[in-house]
Design an enzyme around this catalytic site. Structure first.
Site, mmCIF file in Angstrom:
data_model
loop_
_atom_site.group_PDB
_atom_site.id
_atom_site.type_symbol
_atom_site.label_atom_id
_atom_site.label_comp_id
_atom_site.label_asym_id
_atom_site.label_seq_id
_atom_site.Cartn_x
_atom_site.Cartn_y
_atom_site.Cartn_z
ATOM 1 N N LYS C 164 -0.440 -8.896 -36.574
ATOM 2 C CA LYS C 164 0.856 -8.434 -36.330
ATOM 3 C C LYS C 164 1.098 -7.570 -34.897
ATOM 4 O O LYS C 164 0.279 -6.620 -34.751
ATOM 5 C CB LYS C 164 1.548 -7.382 -37.454
ATOM 6 C CG LYS C 164 1.767 -8.365 -38.663
ATOM 7 C CD LYS C 164 2.161 -7.645 -39.796
ATOM 8 C CE LYS C 164 3.523 -6.921 -39.760
ATOM 9 N NZ LYS C 164 3.505 -5.890 -40.986
ATOM 10 N N SER C 238 2.324 -12.866 -35.951
ATOM 11 C CA SER C 238 3.681 -12.295 -36.051
ATOM 12 C C SER C 238 4.018 -11.230 -35.325
ATOM 13 O O SER C 238 3.074 -10.574 -34.827
ATOM 14 C CB SER C 238 4.221 -12.304 -37.675
ATOM 15 O OG SER C 238 3.514 -11.243 -38.197
#
Lengths: 375, 375, 375, 375
Positions: C164, C238
């Site tokens: 992330k 992400s």
């Protein structure tokens, strides 16, 4: 002295291939092969780049026009300019507006300026020019030529410039890059960094340059879709990958016109500015009684052309909206423009295109509205 | 004599769980545990039945209210009525309106009628009654009780009735059928034959029956979602499978009120009827200068409540629209209502619910608009 | 010698805030405050950046974890890594997988490699670094640190790296530009030129650099989202605007592990490559009987992690598809990945994220699939 | 003895109006005016009732066929049956399959059953019969006639029955009600209580009745879209308001056929049942090596026809899915069927229709799959 006489007829369509309204006009002698100069309309369908409603309408209208004019389909584009905007979400009635122009012998009409129309094609625009100064300059040149064709010299007399320009395609990008050139974007959509958006916005800046709304010295590749304070108040532009040349149609008012019509325009200050729409209609000569046109004036209102570009901000008059995040912001943004116009005109046969986010077509947050009125 | 004093405060929300506006009101002493009677709002999210924005907002607001009132979360519903409408597509600012009521000692105020509010729950509504006469009668009874709670006797003084009723669920249908009963629909959606639509519309007819807008003799199971000429001008209804009892909040004007607010309403004649919206606002006391409220009057406009039910017809003022066929008609229909109201009020913090097709909430094609104004 | 013992438990969720599965694990002693290292899941909702289902799940899971661990909510991120992927269209069951790690005293297990997990945070990533070499290098460094934490030295033992990273926001762009820096894109979406896509893809290239899948010399700002032949076979990434540091979780197999689990992976060759999915499962030790796992082997399959990135081409095995033009390609692309996995595993509790177009996560047209199996 | 010789040619289409594949077949002599009996295809577009991609394809294909056959467009329907299913979301290649039939003099081929095709029209179906026993009986009669035309007597030899029937329209409902009749639904959609769904499902029950899959005694108006355990394993049906008569095409295997093709079918047990798809292909003679057809067998697989009806339950193999709540469940449901088939065939030119919720086309939760194979 030769004077233009321009007419505009709005025909609702019952399906994408419905040419019955045009046929009626032809049967009544209102449009003739030698007077038809443009078909401008909204077609039902998804509004996306593979909007088969629009594609089918285009095919059907070109076939009808070819037959009407007695020319091959391939030659229709040379004689009649087509501006078809796909997608009628909400309260936008699918329709086609036929624009005719004939030349009549007439004395100068004095100060009473009336509608004129002019057209021009641009030089071929290379893929590496799309969305950049190359395109801006070629659209500017074509805009000046269309003004000249319309008999317009003062930019203040220009109230609407509709432009179609080439976009980018997988093939044209490959072509440019094989020649060592770069292109403005590899995103082929109308998203914030999409080639379609860059093409539309460079076209708008080309119009702005031609009309002196933006000085050439303020323009560069870098300002496109960056400096939103540069914009045109009268440019409505679209782009498609299948074309190599731009096309320009200019609408304005001229003392040398014998048209029974007049055009006006204004820009809204934000996305809910109904008063801005009224200002546009007033500028064309519509009188209002409260929020709506006088009964008689509505019948004199021939047509409204409006953009509905989504604002770049999530604030309207100090309050947050979620439009930018709506899953279907493109459709909703277009639909909302349709409602804004309909809430003022009290009818649904309005030309409203849009849904894209931010544009040099009109000021930041605001949108262009033009109206044609029977005098 | 005891008189009501009702206030309404509109708080924009920056996210579904944003209770900062309410907390500010509490900190300022504007809302107190004993005066807060209802929270009515629009929450951002999909607007669908599994709209997690609305669900999360409901959880967060109930937790805040429980803490504010010093009661368990499970008891909040007994003290404060929640009406949360999901989905803010377009130009509808997510917000929550807090309604307070206190009782003040006051002489009769004469003819100057001011805002009052009343609440009531209905008897339990069985699944086999949903969308049918059983539900209509129970909502009618609860509406009369809420009128009584509000101190209203004349139906003409009622300007807005918000109702929440049970819908159907897989479980409640099974229950009914296991007892040999039938249900109005197996479609659990808000589609044309959906149980949600039947529940909402029977609730609206219940209000209409209580207010004498429709005589009981004209009502039967068969007329629900069939005879559109039967309708209420003031009912805004919603349904959810999780409940067994209906809840009713009535807003009206009464001479026995000491509120600084007044409410009015009207119905639009069709989907683009901006003038109908102005009529609603005028009925509450807003003055217009052209299409928009006078500058000062906008600040006096506390809130607007509007439905945006999609018309059953594909014609508006004689022209075809494609709204009924839009893929996302539910969202677009709601968004268009938001624009219609915003185009008249000049602001975006309006309560607009809708998107369903046809309803007994308002006349065929038209919609209900109510406005609360500071006198 | 200290050896890791890693477990993974998959809990279906009945709503975004359903923590009952985790509570059951806690009650059974399967997860303990000191062993819980990561929560990885799919949450129901729109999958968009304002997916309130995911946001609500995140809030609810952090609150539960804080209470479970006896720490403030603000400290949860330091102890447990959250990877929540929003959107379960089609046949993807909403679920959360709890990953635990404990250290046991054990002799070296020899050649039998078993599951290990490692975590690391990156240095702060400035907005001007997002989607560029700055981010690539920092993610590479963090990936190496996470490998070290996992006790892995050979990149071939790494089978899944979840990352992330910060994305861009209106505020962070303003910050960068106020310091005279540029940013990779002004498009904040996950579209082809969106900042979210650039952030995800630079993160994937960072993993590829750390694992030697791509030499650092081949990397530059210019290759991101341009040179698709550079990619990682194990990176699932992400990005979100709210963070300043990257987070990395590495899953691999090590001889120094006492886990009852093993991980494997493979990449599919194109969007319909069910055989590629089987290859991934086989690499983790699942045996197939025809197209589906042996009955017994399905119960040994703990979890599958898969990407479903939409191909950049409109051709699959020589035939045209219209996926790229589907209005809702993002949802449909993700849903199709869910079906591809489910058609092979015969169940729906699979972690499938995706919907974006093109990526350095996996080869052009293909996708990453990793599987965890009970030995 | 006269024997049928049936061929089927699958032509990918590059746009809705692409008839080049058919023209190639014509140029090669593979289809001739006297042998062409049916055109069955998937067209790109929205898949909605106003899917202009499908409408345009229909117009273009009828024009081509009229020219090819040397007959007026209005007569095409008498000679060639069209089954166009709109919408190719995901991995369904737009295509048209041309079915030809010629009669050859041949001895009985013994036990080796090969493909035959038969067609029949039904009697006119009144609006009040739609979705009810009247329609069921007329479709049953037409199905028997089409079996007879195909030379089939044993229902077990029937593997696919494609049916088109009239739906309801605003006009036909008005017609029925003006005659004192009722109609099955006022919802014109394909929703759970929509007239389109009732029409499709009564057609499926008509096929089931003709083939003895359901005894006539078990049928009544009340069972349609209620008793899901009554269904056909071979009926794929569609409905459209513009027609008054039903059309039926039956595909089966007969010893009295000289076709080089054979058809088989099976039903899946649930929405992710890839093994059920393999069973269908095996029944037609495809051999599998693991999960995919043998290399050689894939080239022998001429075409697959499959339904992708969304299950009525939110559970698959004991786990919850959110498909029923997906905003675009209709598109996603269809797309998922396309992936399920493609994951097994390894190609994308499959006929997959669906997206509706629940059906008598196939068992509850399962779907029909038929395959045509070159022997």
């Amino acid at each position: 002295m030769k004077a233009q006489r321009v007419e505009m007829y709005v025909c609702p369509m019952s399906s994408p291939s419905d040419t019955s309204g045009l046929q009626n006009l032809a049967d009544e002698g209102k449009i003739r092969p030698e007077t038809l100069v443009a078909l401008v309309g909204k077609t039902e369908g998804t509004g996306a780049h593979d909007d088969w409603g629009r594609v089918w309408a285009d095919v059907a209208l070109r076939e009808w026009t070819a037959k009407f004019c007695g020319i091959p389909v391939a030659d229709v584009a040379k004689q009649v300019i087509f501006v078809l905007s796909g997608g009628c979400p909400g309260v936008i009635t699918p329709h086609i507006a036929a624009v005719t122009r004939e030349w009549v012998e007439a004395p100068d009409s004095g100060d009473d300026k009336r509608l004129v129309v002019g057209r021009a094609g641009s030089e071929a625009i290379a893929p590496e020019e799309v969305g950049r100064m190359g395109q801006i300059r070629k659209v500017a040149t074509a805009t000046r030529a269309a003004m000249s064709d319309a008999g317009l010299t003062d930019p203040h007399d220009v109230h609407l410039v509709m432009v179609k320009v080439p976009g980018l395609t997988v093939a044209s990008i490959r072509d440019a890059e094989s020649r060592g050139q770069t292109v403005v974007s590899h995103d082929l959509t109308f998203g914030p960094e999409g080639a379609g958006s860059y093409a539309n916005d460079a076209a708008a800046l080309g119009v702005a340059m031609a009309l002196g709304e933006v000085p050439e010295s303020a323009l560069s590749d870098e300002v496109v879709r960056r400096k939103w304070e540069l914009y045109s108040e009268v440019a409505m532009t679209s782009s498609g990958g299948e074309k190599r040349h731009g096309e320009v149609v200019v609408f304005g008012n001229s003392a040398g016109s014998r048209s029974p019509l007049r055009i006006g325009h204004a820009v809204t200050k934000d996305f809910i500015d109904a008063e801005g729409v009224r200002t546009a209609l007033r500028s064309a000569g519509v009188k209002f009684n409260g929020g709506l046109p006088d009964e008689g004036d509505l019948s004199r209102l021939v047509h409204v052309f409006a953009k509905s570009v989504i604002p770049g901000s999530d604030q309207i008059r100090g309050q947050r909206i979620t439009l930018l995040d709506d899953t279907d912001a493109y459709q909703i943004g277009k639909a909302l423009g349709g409602m804004l116009i309909a809430s003022v005109t009290g009818r649904t046969t309005n030309y409203v295109s849009g849904g894209e986010r931010n544009s040099h077509q009109g000021p930041p947050g605001g949108n262009i509205v033009a109206a044609v009125v029977r005098v």
